[in-house]
Design an enzyme around this catalytic site. Structure first.
Site, PDB file in Angstrom:
ATOM      1  N   HIS A   1      -3.368  15.292 -69.191  1.00 47.29           N
ATOM      2  CA  HIS A   1      -2.829  15.496 -70.448  1.00 47.29           C
ATOM      3  C   HIS A   1      -4.263  16.434 -71.114  1.00 47.29           C
ATOM      4  O   HIS A   1      -4.972  16.840 -71.028  1.00 47.29           O
ATOM      5  CB  HIS A   1      -3.757  14.224 -71.483  1.00 47.29           C
ATOM      6  CG  HIS A   1      -2.464  12.726 -71.392  1.00 47.29           C
ATOM      7  ND1 HIS A   1      -1.858  12.484 -72.465  1.00 47.29           N
ATOM      8  CD2 HIS A   1      -2.880  11.802 -70.784  1.00 47.29           C
ATOM      9  CE1 HIS A   1      -1.618  11.235 -71.798  1.00 47.29           C
ATOM     10  NE2 HIS A   1      -2.012  11.073 -70.849  1.00 47.29           N
TER      11      HIS A   1
ATOM     12  N   HIS B   1      -0.443  11.510 -64.421  1.00 44.25           N
ATOM     13  CA  HIS B   1      -0.546  12.882 -65.332  1.00 44.25           C
ATOM     14  C   HIS B   1      -1.631  13.185 -66.021  1.00 44.25           C
ATOM     15  O   HIS B   1      -2.835  12.162 -66.530  1.00 44.25           O
ATOM     16  CB  HIS B   1       0.590  12.623 -66.424  1.00 44.25           C
ATOM     17  CG  HIS B   1       0.638  11.203 -67.095  1.00 44.25           C
ATOM     18  ND1 HIS B   1       0.459  10.426 -66.375  1.00 44.25           N
ATOM     19  CD2 HIS B   1       0.112  10.684 -68.552  1.00 44.25           C
ATOM     20  CE1 HIS B   1       0.467   9.034 -67.171  1.00 44.25           C
ATOM     21  NE2 HIS B   1       0.075  10.050 -68.673  1.00 44.25           N
TER      22      HIS B   1
HETATM   23  P1  AMP Z   1      -0.502   7.503 -70.293  1.00 46.58           P
HETATM   24  O1  AMP Z   1      -0.600   6.192 -71.883  1.00 46.58           O
HETATM   25  O2  AMP Z   1      -1.753   7.998 -70.247  1.00 46.58           O
HETATM   26  O3  AMP Z   1      -0.095   6.406 -69.123  1.00 46.58           O
HETATM   27  O4  AMP Z   1       0.506   8.983 -71.142  1.00 46.58           O
HETATM   28  C1  AMP Z   1       1.899   8.862 -71.351  1.00 46.58           C
HETATM   29  C2  AMP Z   1       2.111   9.897 -72.052  1.00 46.58           C
HETATM   30  O5  AMP Z   1       3.604  10.529 -71.664  1.00 46.58           O
HETATM   31  C3  AMP Z   1       1.777   9.525 -73.639  1.00 46.58           C
HETATM   32  O6  AMP Z   1       1.043  10.759 -74.218  1.00 46.58           O
HETATM   33  C4  AMP Z   1       3.840   9.576 -74.368  1.00 46.58           C
HETATM   34  O7  AMP Z   1       3.422  10.091 -75.526  1.00 46.58           O
HETATM   35  C5  AMP Z   1       4.080  10.361 -73.135  1.00 46.58           C
HETATM   36  N1  AMP Z   1       5.344  10.135 -73.156  1.00 46.58           N
HETATM   37  C6  AMP Z   1       5.660   8.922 -73.543  1.00 46.58           C
HETATM   38  N2  AMP Z   1       7.437   9.587 -72.664  1.00 46.58           N
HETATM   39  C7  AMP Z   1       7.517  10.727 -73.144  1.00 46.58           C
HETATM   40  C8  AMP Z   1       8.606  11.378 -72.505  1.00 46.58           C
HETATM   41  N3  AMP Z   1       9.852  10.588 -72.696  1.00 46.58           N
HETATM   42  N4  AMP Z   1       8.615  12.765 -72.210  1.00 46.58           N
HETATM   43  C9  AMP Z   1       7.587  13.261 -72.540  1.00 46.58           C
HETATM   44  N5  AMP Z   1       6.382  12.137 -72.838  1.00 46.58           N
HETATM   45  C10 AMP Z   1       6.506  11.164 -73.053  1.00 46.58           C
END
Ligand code: AMP
Length: 143
Positions: free
Chosen positions: A108, A106
């Site tokens: 951001h 993903h």
């Molecule tokens: P990373 O730490 O780069 O793997 O990013 C994962 C992202 O997913 C974080 O910014 C979280 O806030 C986000 N996240 C976790 N659970 C969910 C969810 N259920 N819906 C949307 N975003 C989420």
């Protein structure tokens, strides 16, 4: 945890892709899905993911990566148009040691508003789903 380990079908983004848990969706096509981050580092923090499973940049098919990056640019343009932030930060983390917490690739898209202090990565507070849905609608409308 290896950068190129086995993909876990039960990760939270795989569940969102299967509609098993809710998300404030912004955009979807054959290759990518975009939705609002549920724990935003800044208002209107948006995510873009490929539909094809991969843990991170290292095990992603290059053609899929092209589709994702094209999507990131497209969504970032819409975020800019919808909310006029002072800047936009685009990040992507590979591996637990680097701060990755969800093991489905993903990107951001984090708007930066000069007057607001951004939360650190992984330190965002859970956002109200109604607020996220309104933000998602506004970004969609700007596409
Ligand atoms: P990373 O730490 O780069 O793997 O990013 C994962 C992202 O997913 C974080 O910014 C979280 O806030 C986000 N996240 C976790 N659970 C969910 C969810 N259920 N819906 C949307 N975003 C989420």
């Amino acid at each position: 945890m290896s950068l190129t380990g086995k993909y876990d079908q039960q990760n939270i983004f795989a569940k969102i892709l299967r509609d098993e848990i809710p998300a404030a969706k912004v955009y979807e096509d054959d290759h990518i899905l975009s939705f609002m981050d549920a724990f935003p580092q800044s208002p209107c923090h948006t995510l873009v993911i490929p539909k094809q499973p991969s843990r991170n940049l290292f095990d992603t098919d290059p053609q899929q990566l092209l589709a994702v990056m094209t999507g990131v640019q497209k969504i970032a343009h819409a975020v800019e148009k919808a909310f006029s932030p002072d800047g936009i930060i685009i990040t992507q983390f590979n591996g637990e040691a680097a701060g990755q917490t969800v093991f489905h690739l993903h990107f951001h898209i984090i708007p930066k508003f000069s007057e607001l202090t951004m939360q650190r990565h992984g330190r965002g507070q859970i956002a109200d789903m109604q607020v996220l849905r309104k933000q998602a609608e506004k970004i969609s409308a700007a596409l």
